[in-house]
Design an enzyme around this catalytic site. Structure first.
Site, PDB file in Angstrom:
ATOM      1  N   SER A 169       0.864  -1.185   0.000  1.00  0.00           N
ATOM      2  CA  SER A 169       0.000   0.000   0.000  1.00  0.00           C
ATOM      3  C   SER A 169       0.899   1.234   0.000  1.00  0.00           C
ATOM      4  O   SER A 169       1.691   1.401  -0.925  1.00  0.00           O
ATOM      5  CB  SER A 169      -0.950  -0.035   1.207  1.00  0.00           C
ATOM      6  OG  SER A 169      -1.831   1.069   1.186  1.00  0.00           O
ATOM      7  N   HIS A 196      -2.814  -1.254  -3.049  1.00  0.00           N
ATOM      8  CA  HIS A 196      -3.964  -0.372  -2.848  1.00  0.00           C
ATOM      9  C   HIS A 196      -3.836   0.866  -3.726  1.00  0.00           C
ATOM     10  O   HIS A 196      -2.976   1.716  -3.495  1.00  0.00           O
ATOM     11  CB  HIS A 196      -4.055   0.063  -1.385  1.00  0.00           C
ATOM     12  CG  HIS A 196      -4.309  -1.053  -0.426  1.00  0.00           C
ATOM     13  ND1 HIS A 196      -4.131  -0.928   0.931  1.00  0.00           N
ATOM     14  CD2 HIS A 196      -4.746  -2.329  -0.624  1.00  0.00           C
ATOM     15  CE1 HIS A 196      -4.440  -2.063   1.525  1.00  0.00           C
ATOM     16  NE2 HIS A 196      -4.808  -2.930   0.601  1.00  0.00           N
ATOM     17  N   MET A 285      -0.139   1.083   5.160  1.00  0.00           N
ATOM     18  CA  MET A 285      -0.843   1.351   6.408  1.00  0.00           C
ATOM     19  C   MET A 285      -2.010   0.375   6.557  1.00  0.00           C
ATOM     20  O   MET A 285      -2.536  -0.155   5.586  1.00  0.00           O
ATOM     21  CB  MET A 285      -1.347   2.796   6.441  1.00  0.00           C
ATOM     22  CG  MET A 285      -2.391   3.158   5.408  1.00  0.00           C
ATOM     23  SD  MET A 285      -2.823   4.905   5.532  1.00  0.00           S
ATOM     24  CE  MET A 285      -4.091   5.019   4.263  1.00  0.00           C
TER      25      MET A 285
END
Length: 346
Positions: A169, A196, A285
């Site tokens: 991510s 992501h 995260m």
């Protein structure tokens, strides 16, 4: 240097955009949360560089296309003089996506699209500032999680996995490049990636990675057969699964907040490949992927996680490490070498 703040002090934000509408919209949105305070705004890159040096904000939101000096050039100058984290604000177009990937290559911590990206802005601001502050202070982390673990002896059942699964991510594009650029063109297994990102951006990232790596990197399409020596990036805004040796791309049905989701991809890999998988969690995260990687581990997969020192945000790899399913916790620069060793390519 990033200005140190008391724990209770608001995070100080510099907003950079040539559009007065966007400056006001971003400022209003940020200040809905009292943990943040917009200390100033800038209308172009030149102003941004000057105000970053003068005000030393905790974080900067940076538009890409601006007069006098664009966001890319401003980013270069700011990062050359400081470690202030920068989040790019990008148009969700093919050109905007390409420029955003360039900014991430140069060191921008993350980005949000101008259309529909504000809902994640507070979370991303918190994450990048927290990660930057953590790197500036002495690390107090359990040795087993912060230091690379000794390379595990190769067991026969996992000596040559049939598949590599990677989750990432925040900070993922640069980490992916550091891992994939080490691998040879004739890499003997397919690689599947859940990064992501919104639509448009994953295609631009796949093209960039393919240009700089020996292996081929593509954005996965529905029913695409998985081939050795090819890395498949799940398309943004969709869920990516593996069924009968093929990529299955489908609209999200509420399985996860993330699209593509590492958990969704890992679950399908566990069902399709059992324990014949090498699973790698890179920077990011949150904790997406921890459940899926545990399922892979229970089936016999070998699991690696990126360490804190080299992660932009030590969230997803930390969740994997702390769950106890990681066989190895390694600096990102060692992961590609370790993959080669597992496949007998070192």
């Amino acid at each position: 240097m990033l200005k140190q703040q008391p724990a209770s002090a608001p995070i100080r934000v510099l907003v950079v955009d040539d559009s007065s509408f966007m400056r006001n919209a971003i400022t209003r949105h940020i200040q809905r949360d009292t943990h943040f305070r917009v200390i100033d705004t800038a209308t172009n890159g030149r102003e941004a560089v000057a105000k970053a040096e003068q005000l030393k904000p905790d974080v900067i939101t940076m538009d890409v296309e601006m007069p006098e000096m664009n966001g890319i050039d401003a980013l270069r100058q700011i990062l050359a003089k400081s470690n202030i984290p920068v989040i790019m604000v990008s148009s969700q177009t093919e050109a905007g996506a390409k420029t955003t990937i360039q900014a991430l290559q140069l060191g921008a911590m993350d980005f949000i699209p101008k259309a529909g990206g504000f809902e994640q802005l507070h979370e991303k601001l918190h994450a990048v500032v927290g990660a930057t502050r953590a790197r500036l202070r002495p690390q107090v982390v359990k040795p087993s999680l912060s230091a690379p673990r000794r390379a595990m002896p190769m067991r026969a059942r996992i000596a040559k996995p049939q598949l590599v699964v990677i989750g990432s991510s925040t900070g993922g594009p640069r980490a992916l490049c550091q891992v994939l650029e080490v691998l040879p063109k004739n890499f003997p297994a397919p690689i599947v990636i859940a990064q992501h990102m919104p639509p448009q951006f994953t295609a631009a990232m796949a093209k960039w990675l393919s240009d700089v790596c020996a292996i081929k990197v593509v954005e996965a399409a529905d029913d695409m057969a998985l081939q050795p020596g090819v890395a498949y990036v799940g398309p943004g805004g969709m869920q990516f699964r593996l069924v009968n040796g093929k990529a299955k791309i489908a609209a999200a049905q509420g399985e996860s907040l993330y699209k593509p989701s590492v958990d969704v991809l890992a679950d399908s890999a566990a069902a399709a490949y059992g324990g014949n998988v090498l699973a790698i969690m890179l920077t990011g995260m949150g904790n997406d992927g921890a459940k899926g990687f545990n399922k892979l581990k229970e089936g016999g997969a070998h699991v690696m996680a990126q360490d804190q020192a080299t992660s932009s945000v030590w969230g997803m790899p930390r969740a994997v490490a702390e769950s106890g399913c990681a066989d190895e916790v390694l600096p990102v620069g060692e992961i590609g070498k370790r993959i080669k060793a597992m496949f007998g390519l070192a």
